[in-house]
Design a protein around this motif. Structure first.
Motif, PDB file in Angstrom:
ATOM      1  N   ASN A 121      46.176 -42.339 -25.649  1.00  0.00           N
ATOM      2  CA  ASN A 121      45.577 -42.231 -26.740  1.00  0.00           C
ATOM      3  C   ASN A 121      46.071 -41.274 -27.875  1.00  0.00           C
ATOM      4  OD1 ASN A 121      43.713 -44.469 -26.410  1.00  0.00           O
ATOM      5  ND2 ASN A 121      42.118 -42.832 -25.573  1.00  0.00           N
ATOM      6  N   ILE A 122      46.129 -41.616 -29.092  1.00  0.00           N
ATOM      7  CA  ILE A 122      46.809 -40.789 -29.823  1.00  0.00           C
ATOM      8  C   ILE A 122      45.787 -40.286 -30.727  1.00  0.00           C
ATOM      9  CG2 ILE A 122      48.418 -40.368 -31.987  1.00  0.00           C
ATOM     10  CD1 ILE A 122      49.906 -40.643 -29.261  1.00  0.00           C
ATOM     11  N   ILE A 123      45.354 -38.981 -31.100  1.00  0.00           N
ATOM     12  CA  ILE A 123      44.478 -38.523 -31.946  1.00  0.00           C
ATOM     13  C   ILE A 123      45.318 -37.798 -33.059  1.00  0.00           C
ATOM     14  CG2 ILE A 123      42.332 -36.913 -32.279  1.00  0.00           C
ATOM     15  CD1 ILE A 123      41.900 -37.787 -29.175  1.00  0.00           C
ATOM     16  N   GLY A 124      45.063 -38.002 -34.397  1.00  0.00           N
ATOM     17  CA  GLY A 124      45.698 -37.327 -35.343  1.00  0.00           C
ATOM     18  C   GLY A 124      47.385 -38.027 -35.368  1.00  0.00           C
ATOM     19  N   ALA A 161      34.650 -41.502 -30.477  1.00  0.00           N
ATOM     20  CA  ALA A 161      33.793 -42.153 -29.668  1.00  0.00           C
ATOM     21  C   ALA A 161      34.464 -43.551 -29.398  1.00  0.00           C
ATOM     22  CB  ALA A 161      32.402 -42.350 -30.038  1.00  0.00           C
ATOM     23  N   ASP A 162      35.048 -44.176 -30.554  1.00  0.00           N
ATOM     24  CA  ASP A 162      35.660 -45.365 -30.343  1.00  0.00           C
ATOM     25  C   ASP A 162      36.767 -45.676 -29.570  1.00  0.00           C
ATOM     26  OD1 ASP A 162      33.578 -46.409 -32.111  1.00  0.00           O
ATOM     27  OD2 ASP A 162      34.887 -45.948 -33.805  1.00  0.00           O
ATOM     28  N   LEU A 163      37.615 -44.592 -29.199  1.00  0.00           N
ATOM     29  CA  LEU A 163      38.653 -44.684 -28.547  1.00  0.00           C
ATOM     30  C   LEU A 163      38.452 -45.240 -27.079  1.00  0.00           C
ATOM     31  CD1 LEU A 163      39.956 -40.979 -28.900  1.00  0.00           C
ATOM     32  CD2 LEU A 163      41.164 -43.316 -29.677  1.00  0.00           C
ATOM     33  N   SER A 188      32.481 -36.462 -26.716  1.00  0.00           N
ATOM     34  CA  SER A 188      32.550 -38.104 -26.875  1.00  0.00           C
ATOM     35  C   SER A 188      32.253 -38.930 -25.696  1.00  0.00           C
ATOM     36  CB  SER A 188      33.739 -38.368 -27.408  1.00  0.00           C
ATOM     37  OG  SER A 188      34.713 -38.489 -26.589  1.00  0.00           O
ATOM     38  N   GLY A 189      32.557 -38.149 -24.501  1.00  0.00           N
ATOM     39  CA  GLY A 189      32.459 -38.915 -23.326  1.00  0.00           C
ATOM     40  C   GLY A 189      33.581 -39.853 -22.784  1.00  0.00           C
TER      41      GLY A 189
END
Length: 282
Positions: free
Chosen positions: A5-8, A54-56, A81-82
């Motif tokens: 997963n990529i955040i940013g 949270a959508d990841l 986010s869980g």
């Protein structure tokens, strides 16, 4: 195949994702807006565009490629986010900050680390074609660093591990080598112009000499590549230089670098010469 997963997904984030894409499954991509996430997915060529953390989807690895000032905040949000599960690896790509910014994620069972490529991602399209061989600094949990060692190799990079607490020294080294080299070039060009040399010739003069010197350093090492009046203990020339440097910044820079150069040349200078030179620069 491990998932990522990529955040940013800015210039660094989407470049890393694009490089990883043949070897890792890009699961989710989350930017500051859904539109930006979609644009990043289009560049990467894979992944699910997400509007919020949270959508990841679930993933094995999470890269926080957000600005340094936002890493700690996003780490808290991601932990809450869980989405992150025990056994996941969460890492950021800051050059100056350590993995400890991600401690909230360690509390939910993830292993944490930082991975910093010594590379400029100014142009992502160019970055993906020139990244091969880039040195990438790793620090953090042993498990996370082991995983990222393989990750860096898959990108085409060369991983190495920093000593615990070594991130600040590592980043200071890069700053001196890159940023201060630019500053030194500027001061050198301006000093050449003081001699009545045109802008074009001054730039060519300095750039050519700096390039030759860098090649010598690479081939011989700093001490063996050193030339000039300090190595010769030429006090008269050094005094002339200091007298003509009427810009305070250039004068102080010459003094500070001169003192450092005496130390570099100490094996080829007598104690008397070292003392005499240090008196001039002080």
């Amino acid at each position: 195949m491990l998932t990522l997963n990529i955040i940013g997904p800015g210039r660094l984030g989407k470049s890393i994702a694009r490089l990883a894409q043949p070897h890792y499954q890009i699961a989710g991509v989350c930017a500051s807006s859904l539109a930006s996430s979609r644009d990043a997915v289009a560049f990467i060529g894979a992944g699910q565009a997400c509007a919020t953390l949270a959508d990841l989807p679930s993933a094995d690895l999470f890269l926080l490629a957000v600005p340094d000032a936002m890493i700690a905040e996003k780490a808290i949000e991601l932990a809450e986010s869980g989405v992150v599960q025990a056994g996941n690896v969460v890492f950021h790509a800051s050059g100056a900050s350590e993995a400890s910014l991600l401690l909230p994620l360690k509390a939910v069972g993830a292993s944490i680390a930082s991975m910093h490529p010594a590379f400029s991602f100014a142009d992502p399209a160019r970055a993906i074609s020139t990244f091969a061989g880039t040195l990438c600094a790793l620090e953090g949990d042993i498990e996370a660093c082991d995983t990222l060692h393989d990750f860096v190799l898959a990108l085409g990079g060369k991983p190495f591990t920093l000593a615990k607490g070594g991130k600040a020294a590592y980043h200071a080294s890069l700053t001196m080598a890159a940023n201060f080299l630019v500053t030194l070039a500027d001061l050198s060009i301006k000093t050449a112009q003081q001699a009545g040399i045109s802008d074009e010739i001054a730039q060519s003069l300095v750039m050519n000499l700096m390039q030759q010197t860098l090649e010598n350093i690479k081939a011989l090492g700093p001490a063996a590549a050193l030339t000039g009046p300090i190595l010769r203990a030429d006090q008269l020339t050094i005094e002339k230089h200091l007298a003509v440097l009427n810009n305070k910044v250039s004068h102080r820079c010459y003094q500070s670098l001169g003192l450092a150069t005496i130390n570099l040349a100490r094996d080829k200078l007598s104690a008397t010469q070292q003392f005499a030179l240090s008196q001039i620069f002080s």
